[in-house]
Structure formats: C-alpha cells, structure tokens
Design an enzyme around this catalytic site. Structure first.
Site, PDB file in Angstrom:
ATOM      1  CG  HIS A  12      -1.612  -1.318   1.206  1.00 11.82           C
ATOM      2  ND1 HIS A  12      -3.016  -0.993   1.058  1.00 11.82           N
ATOM      3  CD2 HIS A  12      -1.548  -2.465   1.829  1.00 11.82           C
ATOM      4  CE1 HIS A  12      -3.756  -2.259   1.435  1.00 11.82           C
ATOM      5  NE2 HIS A  12      -2.578  -3.154   1.633  1.00 11.82           N
ATOM      6  CD  GLU A 193      -4.927  -8.606   7.212  1.00  9.35           C
ATOM      7  OE1 GLU A 193      -5.704  -7.896   6.321  1.00  9.35           O
ATOM      8  OE2 GLU A 193      -3.958  -8.160   7.723  1.00  9.35           O
ATOM      9  CG  ASP A 271      -0.391  -5.655   4.378  1.00  8.92           C
ATOM     10  OD1 ASP A 271      -0.765  -5.128   3.226  1.00  8.92           O
ATOM     11  OD2 ASP A 271      -0.717  -6.018   5.131  1.00  8.92           O
TER      12      ASP A 271
END
Ligand code: HPA
Ligand code: ZN
Length: 326
Positions: A12, A193, A271
C-alpha cells in the site's frame, strides 16, 4: 538476503510512507499528528482497526500530486535498496483526489513520473493497482472503479479492495469489480486475513479474483486449500504484517509453509512495511530462520510472483530475465 532479486505484489503506497516523511509533511502543513507516533517516532496502534485509523490520519497530510510524487520516490528508493526489482502498489483514488476522475488523473501522473525516474535511477519497475477501501462502502468504491477504468492500461494494471474485511460482503462491490474487469484490469481482493475461509470463497465465487491479498486463513479449511492449489490462485502473503497484527503468535506458526507445501502459489510482500516494522530483507530472513528456506526457495517464490504479476507479457519477460541473471 538483501541482494537477492525480489518481486513484491502487495504494497500500500501510503502504508509504505516512512514515519519521518509523514511527520515532516505534517510539520510543514501545520497539522498536529503527534497522537499517531510513539515517543521514538514509530507509528502507534494496538490492533488492525486502530491501524486503519492511524493509516488514514497519516494519509491526511498527503494532499497534492507533488506529495505523492515525493512519497513514491521515497518508497521506491527503499524497495530498491532491498533488492526489489518489480513492485505492484495499491493506489487509492479515495486519498488521491477523493474519487474525482480529473484529480485522480493528476495524482496518477505524478506517481508515474516518480516511478519512471526510479526505474531510470535504480532499475526498479513499478505498476499500479487501484484499490477501493471496503469500509468506505460500495458507493464510494464505484467512484474508484470509474477512476480505475478511465486510466486502465499498461501501467495501471489492476483493481482491488482493502480496508476493513469485516464490513459488508465482497459481493456488495460486484458492480465495481465488473466495471474494472471490462476495462481490462486484473482483479485481486483482500480476504482471509480477518475474515475466515468463507471470505476467501466469497472472493473466488462472488468476485472472481485471480489473486488474493493475504488469503492465509484458507489454511483452516483443507478443501479450500485443495481448491486454491487446483485453480492456481495466487496468494499475496504478508507474513510480517500478519505477525505484527497478532494473527499468528510466531513466525514458525505462520501457515505460509503449509500452504506452499500443499501446492498453493504463495508470494511474499510487506503490506505496510514501516507500520509493521518490516521490509523485504527482513521477511526473507525471518522465513529462512523459521522454515529453513534457502536462496533456491526464495528465487522460486520470486518467479511465482513474476508469473502472477499483472503487467504485460513483455514486462514479465524482462522481470523473469532479471531473476535468471541472478
Ligand atoms: N490491510 C487492509 N487494508 C489496508 C491495509 C492493510 O494492510 N493497508 C491499507 N489498507
Ligand atoms: Zn494489504
């Protein structure tokens, strides 16, 4: 480990912002963000849901295309320093212009310019995936899908969704995914997740994803693991993120090894690296320590990631050639 060539599929862009970068920007803009940092300058949060709040607070100081140019430049320099040769980053029209197509186009141009500069400077190749934010709801997601469809091409290659996995159902977002697919974009979604195996099934059956962001909780359901392996679904696994957020207590208990040994295509990503105190080198080191994985294993994982990248065949070939040269 640092020098091994790496391919990252799940990053991200705002979540890769170094805390000092955000702090400096906040100071220059007169925004008080002290509450989101620890005394020693790291991002402060207790759990995933507070992480999302801190993420959005940090992102609130990124207000212009120039800010995203500087961010992209910093993020790619850091990734390249860890041997990343190809990276796919999640970009949010929600944060880049509020979902307005005209504004988004300007943000995207600034990000691409920084990416082109990084490729010339460090050889790292970046491609973008527009991501909707699940807890902003299906109507806002439509705006992001329109932004994505308008700018789809060889650089903006995918559409996905992140945010609070416990909010609503993926099927609520089908209109956005269908539009993105019709525009030629490739599809991924965060699932498995915080949602259990059933959330992975939703991603496959209700959205028709090619890849799944995380997906690790599929490991709780042997039939689903078999299906992922049989259908060649690729998991964008972010082990350090999972451990930092308490999904698993320890690296040795992370299911990535079991998934891989069951024939599921797994890949490794960070991530939101500074949030989770990680980087690609550390991911490799921890996996090597936990599972005895060697250079040959990591090269195999990098090839799997290159094969699963959403780029054009020409770009994929260049990335695979780069891996072969190792
Ligand atoms: N997970 C889900 N949504 C997100 C994340 C993440 O790690 N980072 C930014 N949005
Ligand atoms: Zn993510």
């Amino acid at each position: 480990m640092r020098d091994l060539p790496k391919v990252e599929l799940h990053l991200h862009i705002e979540g890769a912002a170094p805390p000092a970068f955000i702090r400096d920007l906040a100071a220059r803009k007169g925004v008080d963000l002290r509450g989101i940092f620890t005394a020693d300058g790291r991002y402060r949060f207790r759990d995933f849901w507070q992480f999302l709040e801190v993420y959005e607070a940090a992102t609130s100081v990124l207000k212009t295309p120039e800010d995203y140019h500087a961010l992209t430049r910093a993020v790619l320099a850091e990734s390249a320093s860890h041997g990343v040769v190809y990276t796919e980053a999640f970009l949010s029209p929600d944060f880049c212009g509020g979902g307005d197509v005209g504004a988004w186009t300007e943000y995207l141009a600034a990000i691409r310019e920084a990416a082109d500069e990084a490729e010339r400077r460090d050889g790292i190749v970046m491609r973008g995936i527009v991501t909707a934010v699940r807890h902003f709801g299906p109507d806002q997601a439509r705006r992001t899908a329109l932004c994505a469809a308008e700018t789809a091409g060889d650089w903006l290659v995918g559409y996905g969704i992140g945010g609070d996995e416990k909010k609503g159902h993926l099927g609520d977002f089908r209109w956005s995914f269908d539009l993105a697919r019709e525009a030629g974009l490739r599809i991924t979604a965060h699932a498995g997740e915080w949602g259990g195996p059933e959330s992975v099934r939703e991603a496959l059956d209700d959205i028709g994803v090619e890849r799944i962001g995380h997906g690790v909780r599929a490991a709780e359901d042997p039939a689903l693991v078999e299906r992922l392996a049989a259908e060649g679904v690729v998991l964008e696994v972010c082990p350090g993120s999972n451990i930092a957020l308490g999904l698993y207590p320890d690296w040795s208990l992370h299911p990535i090894r079991a998934l891989r040994e069951a024939g599921v295509k797994v890949t490794i990503s960070t991530d939101d690296p500074p949030f989770f105190g990680t980087d690609m080198t550390r991911e490799y080191e921890r996996l090597a320590a936990a599972f005895g994985w060697t250079e040959a294993d990591f090269m195999d994982l990098a090839r799997t990631a290159a094969e699963a990248a959403f780029c054009t065949p020409e770009t994929r070939k260049a990335v695979l050639d780069r891996l072969e040269r190792q």
